[in-house]
Write an enzyme that holds these catalytic residues in place. Structure first.
Site, PDB file in Angstrom:
ATOM      1  N   HIS A   1       1.149  -1.316  -0.299  1.00 54.78           N
ATOM      2  CA  HIS A   1      -0.738  -0.029   0.186  1.00 54.78           C
ATOM      3  C   HIS A   1       0.809   1.303   0.101  1.00 54.78           C
ATOM      4  O   HIS A   1       0.117   2.245  -1.002  1.00 54.78           O
ATOM      5  CB  HIS A   1      -1.051   0.231   1.332  1.00 54.78           C
ATOM      6  CG  HIS A   1      -1.881  -0.824   1.059  1.00 54.78           C
ATOM      7  ND1 HIS A   1      -1.949  -2.111   2.414  1.00 54.78           N
ATOM      8  CD2 HIS A   1      -2.790  -1.007   0.450  1.00 54.78           C
ATOM      9  CE1 HIS A   1      -3.157  -2.768   2.161  1.00 54.78           C
ATOM     10  NE2 HIS A   1      -3.827  -2.333   1.267  1.00 54.78           N
TER      11      HIS A   1
ATOM     12  N   LYS B   1     -15.709  -8.532   4.186  1.00 52.19           N
ATOM     13  CA  LYS B   1     -14.835  -9.421   5.463  1.00 52.19           C
ATOM     14  C   LYS B   1     -14.827  -8.419   6.314  1.00 52.19           C
ATOM     15  O   LYS B   1     -14.639  -7.154   6.466  1.00 52.19           O
ATOM     16  CB  LYS B   1     -13.257  -9.375   4.607  1.00 52.19           C
ATOM     17  CG  LYS B   1     -13.143  -9.112   3.058  1.00 52.19           C
ATOM     18  CD  LYS B   1     -11.803  -8.567   2.372  1.00 52.19           C
ATOM     19  CE  LYS B   1     -11.808  -7.731   1.298  1.00 52.19           C
ATOM     20  NZ  LYS B   1     -10.792  -7.633   1.393  1.00 52.19           N
TER      21      LYS B   1
ATOM     22  N   ARG C   1      -1.015  -5.756  -8.431  1.00 50.77           N
ATOM     23  CA  ARG C   1       0.061  -6.641  -8.022  1.00 50.77           C
ATOM     24  C   ARG C   1      -0.018  -7.740  -9.685  1.00 50.77           C
ATOM     25  O   ARG C   1       1.235  -7.450 -10.393  1.00 50.77           O
ATOM     26  CB  ARG C   1      -0.015  -7.264  -7.282  1.00 50.77           C
ATOM     27  CG  ARG C   1       0.147  -5.943  -5.722  1.00 50.77           C
ATOM     28  CD  ARG C   1      -0.856  -7.277  -4.337  1.00 50.77           C
ATOM     29  NE  ARG C   1      -1.864  -7.478  -5.249  1.00 50.77           N
ATOM     30  CZ  ARG C   1      -2.737  -7.786  -3.587  1.00 50.77           C
ATOM     31  NH1 ARG C   1      -2.532  -7.899  -2.535  1.00 50.77           N
ATOM     32  NH2 ARG C   1      -3.450  -8.522  -3.859  1.00 50.77           N
TER      33      ARG C   1
ATOM     34  N   SER D   1      -2.541  -7.762   1.990  1.00 51.76           N
ATOM     35  CA  SER D   1      -2.905  -7.988   4.078  1.00 51.76           C
ATOM     36  C   SER D   1      -3.440  -9.174   4.569  1.00 51.76           C
ATOM     37  O   SER D   1      -3.176  -9.499   5.651  1.00 51.76           O
ATOM     38  CB  SER D   1      -4.431  -7.105   4.093  1.00 51.76           C
ATOM     39  OG  SER D   1      -3.886  -5.630   3.748  1.00 51.76           O
TER      40      SER D   1
HETATM   41  O1  PNS Z   1      -8.579  -2.874   0.419  1.00 54.41           O
HETATM   42  P1  PNS Z   1     -10.355  -3.763  -0.428  1.00 54.41           P
HETATM   43  O2  PNS Z   1     -10.614  -4.602   0.512  1.00 54.41           O
HETATM   44  O3  PNS Z   1      -9.028  -3.491  -1.972  1.00 54.41           O
HETATM   45  O4  PNS Z   1     -10.746  -2.145  -0.978  1.00 54.41           O
HETATM   46  C1  PNS Z   1     -11.666  -2.692  -1.956  1.00 54.41           C
HETATM   47  C2  PNS Z   1     -12.839  -1.619  -2.149  1.00 54.41           C
HETATM   48  C3  PNS Z   1     -13.110  -0.995  -0.374  1.00 54.41           C
HETATM   49  C4  PNS Z   1     -12.315  -0.464  -3.131  1.00 54.41           C
HETATM   50  C5  PNS Z   1     -14.430  -1.388  -2.378  1.00 54.41           C
HETATM   51  O5  PNS Z   1     -15.013  -2.739  -2.283  1.00 54.41           O
HETATM   52  C6  PNS Z   1     -14.897  -0.517  -2.408  1.00 54.41           C
HETATM   53  O6  PNS Z   1     -14.712   0.540  -3.278  1.00 54.41           O
HETATM   54  N1  PNS Z   1     -16.266  -0.544  -1.235  1.00 54.41           N
HETATM   55  C7  PNS Z   1     -17.124   0.557  -1.281  1.00 54.41           C
HETATM   56  C8  PNS Z   1     -18.527  -0.110  -1.865  1.00 54.41           C
HETATM   57  C9  PNS Z   1     -18.743   0.323  -3.479  1.00 54.41           C
HETATM   58  O7  PNS Z   1     -18.130   1.974  -3.861  1.00 54.41           O
HETATM   59  N2  PNS Z   1     -18.849  -0.794  -4.627  1.00 54.41           N
HETATM   60  C10 PNS Z   1     -19.050  -0.269  -5.811  1.00 54.41           C
HETATM   61  C11 PNS Z   1     -18.063  -0.365  -6.563  1.00 54.41           C
HETATM   62  S1  PNS Z   1     -17.850  -1.333  -7.434  1.00 54.41           S
END
Ligand code: PNS
Length: 162
Positions: free
Chosen positions: A19, A43, A92, A130
């Site tokens: 990150h 999760k 990645r 993570s």
């Molecule tokens: O670190 P992560 O878990 O890969 O992050 C995922 C994240 C937070 C970017 C994604 O789950 C997200 O954007 N969640 C917020 C809900 C949202 O906007 N959903 C629509 C996008 S498809």
């Protein structure tokens, strides 16, 4: 000219060197980067929202032009709230692509003015996530070179308690 702001959203449970690699690259491109910590990822997180924010704050340079906030709801809405023109995500391996591609298209549909920018980590960070860090730590493996010192310490404390 107005500042070009980017939102770097994620679960950050906890923040890793991968990150930080993406964050550093984003700081080279944008005037300001907001790290947005999703409060309730699907999760169940190991660290509380406050702990995740605290670990990020301890791991970044205070003068780097980075702000840390939390959000619940849509990423594009939070991006708009912080004045971001772009969402930054790290890539990645090719398996990351499918989900990221889907999210990007959905986010674009929700708000066509906010663009997603993908940045690649350095080769040495490709194996870090993570989830893997938590699993390796839980099973007694060495993780100190994959997370900032504050996270390694926090993992030790968390698992010593449980
Ligand atoms: O670190 P992560 O878990 O890969 O992050 C995922 C994240 C937070 C970017 C994604 O789950 C997200 O954007 N969640 C917020 C809900 C949202 O906007 N959903 C629509 C996008 S498809």
């Amino acid at each position: 000219m107005s500042e070009r702001i980017a939102l770097y959203p994620g679960s950050f449970d906890p923040i890793t060197r991968g990150h930080l690699d993406i964050l550093q690259r984003a700081c080279l491109i944008f005037d300001r980067v907001f790290i947005g910590v999703l409060q309730n990822p699907s999760k169940t997180p190991l660290f509380t929202t406050e702990e995740r924010v605290d670990l990020i704050r301890q791991s970044i340079d205070a003068d780097a032009g980075v702000d840390v906030g939390t959000f619940d709801g849509l990423t594009v809405d939070y991006a708009q709230t912080v004045g971001a023109v772009a969402i930054v995500r790290g890539l990645r391996v090719t398996s990351d692509f499918e989900n990221e591609f889907q999210m990007t298209l959905m986010n674009r549909r929700l708000n066509p003015d906010i663009h997603t920018v993908f940045l690649m980590t350095s080769f040495s960070n490709v194996f870090i996530s993570s989830s893997i860090i938590k699993e390796v730590f839980r099973l007694g493996g060495r993780i100190d070179d994959a997370v900032p010192p504050a996270c390694a310490e926090a993992l030790r404390r968390k698992f010593a308690k449980d």
